[in-house]
Design a protein around this motif. Structure first.
Motif, PDB file in Angstrom:
ATOM      1  N   ALA A  76       0.815  -1.215   0.000  1.00  0.00           N
ATOM      2  CA  ALA A  76       0.000   0.000   0.000  1.00  0.00           C
ATOM      3  C   ALA A  76       0.848   1.264   0.000  1.00  0.00           C
ATOM      4  O   ALA A  76       0.378   2.326  -0.413  1.00  0.00           O
ATOM      5  CB  ALA A  76      -0.937   0.000   1.207  1.00  0.00           C
ATOM      6  N   ALA A  77       2.107   1.143   0.452  1.00  0.00           N
ATOM      7  CA  ALA A  77       3.018   2.294   0.445  1.00  0.00           C
ATOM      8  C   ALA A  77       3.909   2.330  -0.794  1.00  0.00           C
ATOM      9  O   ALA A  77       4.736   3.224  -0.923  1.00  0.00           O
ATOM     10  CB  ALA A  77       3.891   2.283   1.703  1.00  0.00           C
ATOM     11  N   LEU A 150       4.185   5.725  -3.887  1.00  0.00           N
ATOM     12  CA  LEU A 150       5.337   6.304  -3.193  1.00  0.00           C
ATOM     13  C   LEU A 150       5.171   7.801  -2.988  1.00  0.00           C
ATOM     14  O   LEU A 150       5.488   8.328  -1.909  1.00  0.00           O
ATOM     15  CB  LEU A 150       6.615   6.016  -3.982  1.00  0.00           C
ATOM     16  CG  LEU A 150       7.162   4.593  -3.918  1.00  0.00           C
ATOM     17  CD1 LEU A 150       8.302   4.420  -4.899  1.00  0.00           C
ATOM     18  CD2 LEU A 150       7.618   4.257  -2.507  1.00  0.00           C
ATOM     19  N   ILE A 151       4.693   8.498  -4.003  1.00  0.00           N
ATOM     20  CA  ILE A 151       4.498   9.942  -3.871  1.00  0.00           C
ATOM     21  C   ILE A 151       3.447  10.240  -2.813  1.00  0.00           C
ATOM     22  O   ILE A 151       3.612  11.131  -1.966  1.00  0.00           O
ATOM     23  CB  ILE A 151       4.105  10.543  -5.230  1.00  0.00           C
ATOM     24  CG1 ILE A 151       5.264  10.414  -6.216  1.00  0.00           C
ATOM     25  CG2 ILE A 151       3.692  11.999  -5.082  1.00  0.00           C
ATOM     26  CD1 ILE A 151       4.907  10.793  -7.633  1.00  0.00           C
ATOM     27  N   HIS A 158       2.791   7.945   5.255  1.00  0.00           N
ATOM     28  CA  HIS A 158       2.185   6.658   5.531  1.00  0.00           C
ATOM     29  C   HIS A 158       3.269   5.614   5.640  1.00  0.00           C
ATOM     30  O   HIS A 158       3.427   4.809   4.751  1.00  0.00           O
ATOM     31  CB  HIS A 158       1.237   6.252   4.410  1.00  0.00           C
ATOM     32  CG  HIS A 158      -0.026   7.025   4.433  1.00  0.00           C
ATOM     33  ND1 HIS A 158      -0.720   7.299   5.574  1.00  0.00           N
ATOM     34  CD2 HIS A 158      -0.728   7.604   3.441  1.00  0.00           C
ATOM     35  CE1 HIS A 158      -1.792   7.992   5.282  1.00  0.00           C
ATOM     36  NE2 HIS A 158      -1.810   8.199   3.996  1.00  0.00           N
ATOM     37  N   GLY A 159       4.043   5.541   6.632  1.00  0.00           N
ATOM     38  CA  GLY A 159       5.007   4.473   6.805  1.00  0.00           C
ATOM     39  C   GLY A 159       5.737   4.106   5.543  1.00  0.00           C
ATOM     40  O   GLY A 159       5.152   3.672   4.578  1.00  0.00           O
ATOM     41  N   GLY A 160       6.964   4.238   5.467  1.00  0.00           N
ATOM     42  CA  GLY A 160       7.706   3.942   4.259  1.00  0.00           C
ATOM     43  C   GLY A 160       7.823   5.136   3.360  1.00  0.00           C
ATOM     44  O   GLY A 160       8.236   4.991   2.232  1.00  0.00           O
ATOM     45  N   GLY A 161       7.433   6.308   3.830  1.00  0.00           N
ATOM     46  CA  GLY A 161       7.494   7.472   2.989  1.00  0.00           C
ATOM     47  C   GLY A 161       8.794   8.236   3.072  1.00  0.00           C
ATOM     48  O   GLY A 161       9.028   9.127   2.286  1.00  0.00           O
ATOM     49  N   ASN A 162       9.675   7.935   4.043  1.00  0.00           N
ATOM     50  CA  ASN A 162      10.939   8.655   4.131  1.00  0.00           C
ATOM     51  C   ASN A 162      12.040   7.703   4.541  1.00  0.00           C
ATOM     52  O   ASN A 162      11.805   6.581   4.957  1.00  0.00           O
ATOM     53  CB  ASN A 162      10.825   9.814   5.133  1.00  0.00           C
ATOM     54  CG  ASN A 162      10.225   9.348   6.450  1.00  0.00           C
ATOM     55  OD1 ASN A 162      10.676   8.359   7.012  1.00  0.00           O
ATOM     56  ND2 ASN A 162       9.197  10.048   6.926  1.00  0.00           N
ATOM     57  N   GLY A 219      14.622   7.983  -7.147  1.00  0.00           N
ATOM     58  CA  GLY A 219      14.008   9.267  -6.795  1.00  0.00           C
ATOM     59  C   GLY A 219      12.560   9.369  -7.206  1.00  0.00           C
ATOM     60  O   GLY A 219      12.102  10.424  -7.671  1.00  0.00           O
ATOM     61  N   LEU A 220      11.800   8.267  -7.035  1.00  0.00           N
ATOM     62  CA  LEU A 220      10.410   8.262  -7.486  1.00  0.00           C
ATOM     63  C   LEU A 220       9.517   9.181  -6.659  1.00  0.00           C
ATOM     64  O   LEU A 220       8.461   9.596  -7.119  1.00  0.00           O
ATOM     65  CB  LEU A 220       9.858   6.827  -7.425  1.00  0.00           C
ATOM     66  CG  LEU A 220      10.521   5.820  -8.364  1.00  0.00           C
ATOM     67  CD1 LEU A 220       9.945   4.433  -8.155  1.00  0.00           C
ATOM     68  CD2 LEU A 220      10.351   6.249  -9.814  1.00  0.00           C
ATOM     69  N   ARG A 221       9.955   9.512  -5.436  1.00  0.00           N
ATOM     70  CA  ARG A 221       9.113  10.357  -4.598  1.00  0.00           C
ATOM     71  C   ARG A 221       9.231  11.836  -4.962  1.00  0.00           C
ATOM     72  O   ARG A 221       8.441  12.650  -4.492  1.00  0.00           O
ATOM     73  CB  ARG A 221       9.494  10.187  -3.117  1.00  0.00           C
ATOM     74  CG  ARG A 221       9.379   8.768  -2.623  1.00  0.00           C
ATOM     75  CD  ARG A 221       9.775   8.693  -1.146  1.00  0.00           C
ATOM     76  NE  ARG A 221      10.225   7.358  -0.800  1.00  0.00           N
ATOM     77  CZ  ARG A 221      11.464   6.927  -0.963  1.00  0.00           C
ATOM     78  NH1 ARG A 221      12.359   7.736  -1.469  1.00  0.00           N
ATOM     79  NH2 ARG A 221      11.799   5.711  -0.647  1.00  0.00           N
TER      80      ARG A 221
END
Length: 348
Positions: A76-77, A150-151, A158-162, A219-221
């Motif tokens: 989900a992240a 990811l974005i 949401h957990g896994g975002g950084n 760098g997808l975020r």
């Protein structure tokens, strides 16, 4: 000598006369044209500004809702490996998008696919009329899905975002692995965990670390989400169905306002695909044969490889606008069911 000089003078005089005549002919026209342009500009500038009426939000004619339960937080992240789509069954999600949108060398512009992730209550909407740079292969579709998740995860934390959450999760997995290796998981038989299991855990951890490094390196975020992929949060199945119906009702209002005959009705039909439902072909024939009825939007609700939950079935049974339909008594893949539904609709 004198004759040549005379000829040159005559030619010069003739050329001068021609230039003078051309200037006299064209100058009045240019002046008139300039005056006309000035008058037109003044009239346009003094005319009142016409503001167009607001248009209702667009709605796709075919809306495919795929309900996925027991989705892991990593999936989900957007934390999945595009080289191994079987992990977390991301391949099922990618195939649903491809079956819902793709034609031969074209996209179904009248179709939208909604992937609903539970228990995270997140939805990815893929709008056929807006997608671009999409190829009919599972990996490209999975990459677009991963980029969107990811974005959104980085934006909403949401957990896994950084990177900090990545490091924290890796430390927790390392601590869990060391605990298992020491045999604390089974107090009756310390150290009973087979070496093959410990090796598998190490391989899984290293694969995850490599995957996270690839995601960070790509760098997808830091880029914009793919065109046509829209993220929704705090979603429920009933709420999503209501939102589609509201958008269809708004579109129906704009259509009916231009129709002088008020007896025609515009409806939204919702179909729940099950094995023991009414034959889908017969149900469509009845709907198509109904007099003076126009379907602005059709909604198809399907489950993934896990199917519906009891709460889903109870909610859908309790709605009067949901028809339980079947395309056969044999359970098929979700992507196959989507293709068959398109086949029935294309034949109308």
């Amino acid at each position: 000598m004198q004759r040549s000089i005379v000829m040159k003078v005559l030619i010069s005089v003739m050329l001068w006369n021609l230039v003078s005549a051309f200037t006299l002919i064209t100058t009045p026209g240019k002046r008139a044209e300039t005056a006309f342009t000035r008058n037109a500009v003044s009239l346009l500038s003094s005319a009142p500004t016409i503001i167009p009426a607001p248009t209702p939000p667009p709605v796709s004619k075919r809306n495919i809702v795929v309900v996925s339960h027991n989705v892991s937080n990593d999936i989900a992240a957007g934390l999945f490996d595009d080289r191994n789509l079987l992990h977390g069954r991301v391949d099922v999600l990618a195939r649903c998008i491809n079956s819902g949108l793709w034609l031969s060398n074209d996209i179904r512009h009248d179709t939208s696919v909604f992937l609903m992730f539970f228990p995270q209550n997140r939805t990815i909407e893929v709008v056929g009329r807006s997608v671009s740079d999409l190829n009919p292969d599972e990996r490209t579709t999975a990459l677009c899905l991963q980029r969107t998740l990811l974005i959104a995860s980085a934006k909403n934390n949401h957990g896994g975002g950084n990177d900090q959450s990545f490091d924290q999760q890796e430390e927790e997995e390392e601590e869990e692995l060391l605990t298992i290796e020491k045999g604390y998981n089974n107090p009756n038989k310390p150290g009973s965990l087979p070496k093959s299991r410990k090796k598998a855990l190490r391989i899984e951890r290293k694969a995850r670390e490599a995957m996270l490094r690839r995601i960070n390196r790509a760098g997808l975020r830091d880029v914009a989400p793919p065109c046509g992929f829209i993220y929704h949060e705090n979603e429920t199945l009933a709420g999503r169905l209501d939102k589609i119906k509201e958008a269809a009702a708004a579109a129906a209002g704009s259509v009916d306002s231009n129709d002088d005959d008020d007896s025609s009705s515009t409806v939204t039909r919702t179909y729940m695909l099950v094995e023991d439902g009414e034959p889908f072909g017969e149900r469509l024939s009845l709907a198509a044969g109904a007099s003076r009825t126009t379907d602005v939007a059709s909604i198809f609700v399907l489950g993934d490889q896990n199917g519906y939950t009891e709460c889903d079935e109870e909610m859908l049974r309790g709605r009067n606008d949901v028809d339980r339909v079947s395309i056969g008594s044999i359970s098929l893949l979700t992507s196959q069911c989507i293709t068959i539904c398109h086949h029935y609709l294309d034949a109308l």
